[in-house]
Design an enzyme around this catalytic site. Sequence first.
Site, PDB file in Angstrom:
ATOM      1  N   CYS A  48       0.805  -1.238   0.000  1.00 24.53           N
ATOM      2  CA  CYS A  48       0.000   0.000   0.000  1.00 24.53           C
ATOM      3  C   CYS A  48       0.833   1.281   0.000  1.00 24.53           C
ATOM      4  CB  CYS A  48      -0.891   0.069   1.240  1.00 24.53           C
ATOM      5  SG  CYS A  48      -1.344  -1.499   1.979  1.00 24.53           S
ATOM      6  N   TYR A 177      -6.259  -5.519  -9.067  1.00 21.35           N
ATOM      7  CA  TYR A 177      -5.984  -4.116  -8.751  1.00 21.35           C
ATOM      8  C   TYR A 177      -4.503  -3.790  -8.845  1.00 21.35           C
ATOM      9  CZ  TYR A 177      -4.499  -4.998  -3.853  1.00 21.35           C
ATOM     10  OH  TYR A 177      -3.827  -5.401  -2.732  1.00 21.35           O
ATOM     11  N   GLU A 181      -3.123  -0.811 -11.199  1.00 22.18           N
ATOM     12  CA  GLU A 181      -2.443   0.300 -10.517  1.00 22.18           C
ATOM     13  C   GLU A 181      -1.051   0.515 -11.117  1.00 22.18           C
ATOM     14  OE1 GLU A 181      -4.521   0.204  -6.085  1.00 22.18           O
ATOM     15  OE2 GLU A 181      -2.645  -0.856  -6.368  1.00 22.18           O
ATOM     16  N   ASP A 302      -3.816 -11.877   5.414  1.00 21.30           N
ATOM     17  CA  ASP A 302      -3.752 -12.509   4.089  1.00 21.30           C
ATOM     18  C   ASP A 302      -3.599 -14.020   4.154  1.00 21.30           C
ATOM     19  OD1 ASP A 302      -3.869  -9.945   3.108  1.00 21.30           O
ATOM     20  OD2 ASP A 302      -2.034 -10.089   1.899  1.00 21.30           O
ATOM     21  N   HIS A 435     -21.110  21.813  -2.466  1.00 20.49           N
ATOM     22  CA  HIS A 435     -20.997  22.299  -3.837  1.00 20.49           C
ATOM     23  C   HIS A 435     -19.788  23.216  -3.971  1.00 20.49           C
ATOM     24  CE1 HIS A 435     -22.492  23.153  -7.814  1.00 20.49           C
ATOM     25  NE2 HIS A 435     -22.351  24.436  -7.595  1.00 20.49           N
ATOM     26  N   GLU A 440     -21.108  15.371  -4.196  1.00 13.88           N
ATOM     27  CA  GLU A 440     -22.510  15.786  -4.032  1.00 13.88           C
ATOM     28  C   GLU A 440     -23.425  15.028  -4.983  1.00 13.88           C
ATOM     29  OE1 GLU A 440     -23.572  19.827  -5.188  1.00 13.88           O
ATOM     30  OE2 GLU A 440     -21.844  19.937  -6.535  1.00 13.88           O
TER      31      GLU A 440
END
Length: 455
Positions: A48, A177, A181, A302, A435, A440
């Site tokens: 990570c 992934y 990545e 894991d 906003h 949103e």
Amino acid sequence: MATHDFDLFVIGAGSGGVRASRIAASLGARVAVAEERYLGGTCVNVGCIPKKLFYYASDFGEGFDDAAGFGWTSEPRSHNWKKLIENKDREIARLNGVYERLLKDSGVTILDGRAQLLDAHTVAINGMRYRARYILVATGSWPVMPATPGIEHAISSNEAFHLDAMPQRAVLVGGGYIAVEFAGIFHGLGAHVTLVHRGPLPLTGFDYDLRAVLADEMRKRGVNLRLNRTVERIEKTAMGIRATLMNGDTLDADLIMYATGRRPNTRGFGLENAGVEVNSTGAVAVDEYSRTSVENIYAIGDCTDRIMLTPVAIAEGNAVAQTLFGPRPMKIDYQNVPSTVFSHPNVSTVGLTEEAARKRFAKIDVYKSSFRPLKHTLSGRDEKTFMKMVVDAATERVAGCHMVGPDAGEIMQGLALALRLGAKKSDFDATIGIHPTAAEEFMTMRQKSPEPASA
Ligand code: FAD
């Protein structure tokens, strides 16, 4: 006199092992943790953290391009790979030190070396034997390299963090992934990237729409996707390395990286001596409290192949420590675990995919939105943000949220909490947006997608 040297002996000081050790020690247990390679395990050293640092490095490339529409000019730019590696290594060394301090300050005994289980209560390491009341297996996972001819010329993600030079032509094999990545990382740093995946789209298991949108965005950026393809062989050539695909096509590269899966680390350290059962996928078999087939031996992270993510390993480590030394047993809720793929652009998800929700519920409502992020109205980048919400029609509870777009993970974390609290679509509707943000949009999705049959 104590008959055990330690109340808890943890094998592996990765994400899960470190958390379990520290919490157990804080609850008064005498704890030892054995680590054969690096404190912090995969996440800190070859997972990570360095991955996200590489991601940031590659993201700057796009940032320079996007800045022009906002009036910036930048000098001809170049990237210094060696500097990135040096700075990354310095940060990882700092984190290794932080982990060491945290463990020592908690009163945990750190044993450097490879631990071997001799029986259900005895661990051998560095020629010493220790007796422990409980043992926790937290040995992580390791990349699987297939038996493709010439595989010795390819690397796994482990080596990608220590390359001497940035490849100019990179082939990524895999569609998970880690593969997407690194495709984004190398592409963003200037390489010509090809991703070879045996399936029709990357990110198997993710919502179909996310997979399709990500594939489009990767193509738009110039990543060469070779889908429904496998590599038949790899060989060295005068100019680098060549991968030959099953249809005869060849890909010339400086680097071929495999990210075709990870295998739980469950071999070669004596699980069988203690009678710990391993299931058909090679993972340590555990119950909902992470207890193995042997009463006093637990396993987390894991190596149990439940959800291979750092926060899950950490939560499991905490739960085991609480179960053994805290006031009451603790188990983990594996529903609505959010996750993010740090691809370009990010993909993030929580809850059920549309496909899974259709199987689970009698009727679902699906809301989708695709728009050009405000930033790209001036940057000129041809990129769409995509959002999707899956709702159980009977209860109106939101069952899944999915997104492809910048900072998707930062947005999804909050939505994971909403889903955990059982938020309904009407709760999202009643929440005032911020906003102008992309987030949103999750509060203002009004238009149901047509049912697939009538679509
Ligand atoms: P690990 O962290 O792997 O720790 C196991 C430790 O046990 C290792 O340090 C190992 O050396 C040690 N060990 C093994 N056997 C022995 C023995 N016999 N004696 C002594 N020590 C032993 N997860 C995320 O949540 N987000 C991400 O963005 C993310 N990105 C990733 C990127 C990559 C490239 C990779 C490979 C993984 C990524 N992950 C990510 C997954 C994450 O790193 C793992 O899920 C997590 O590290 C698992 O923690 P663990 O404690 O189970 O094992």
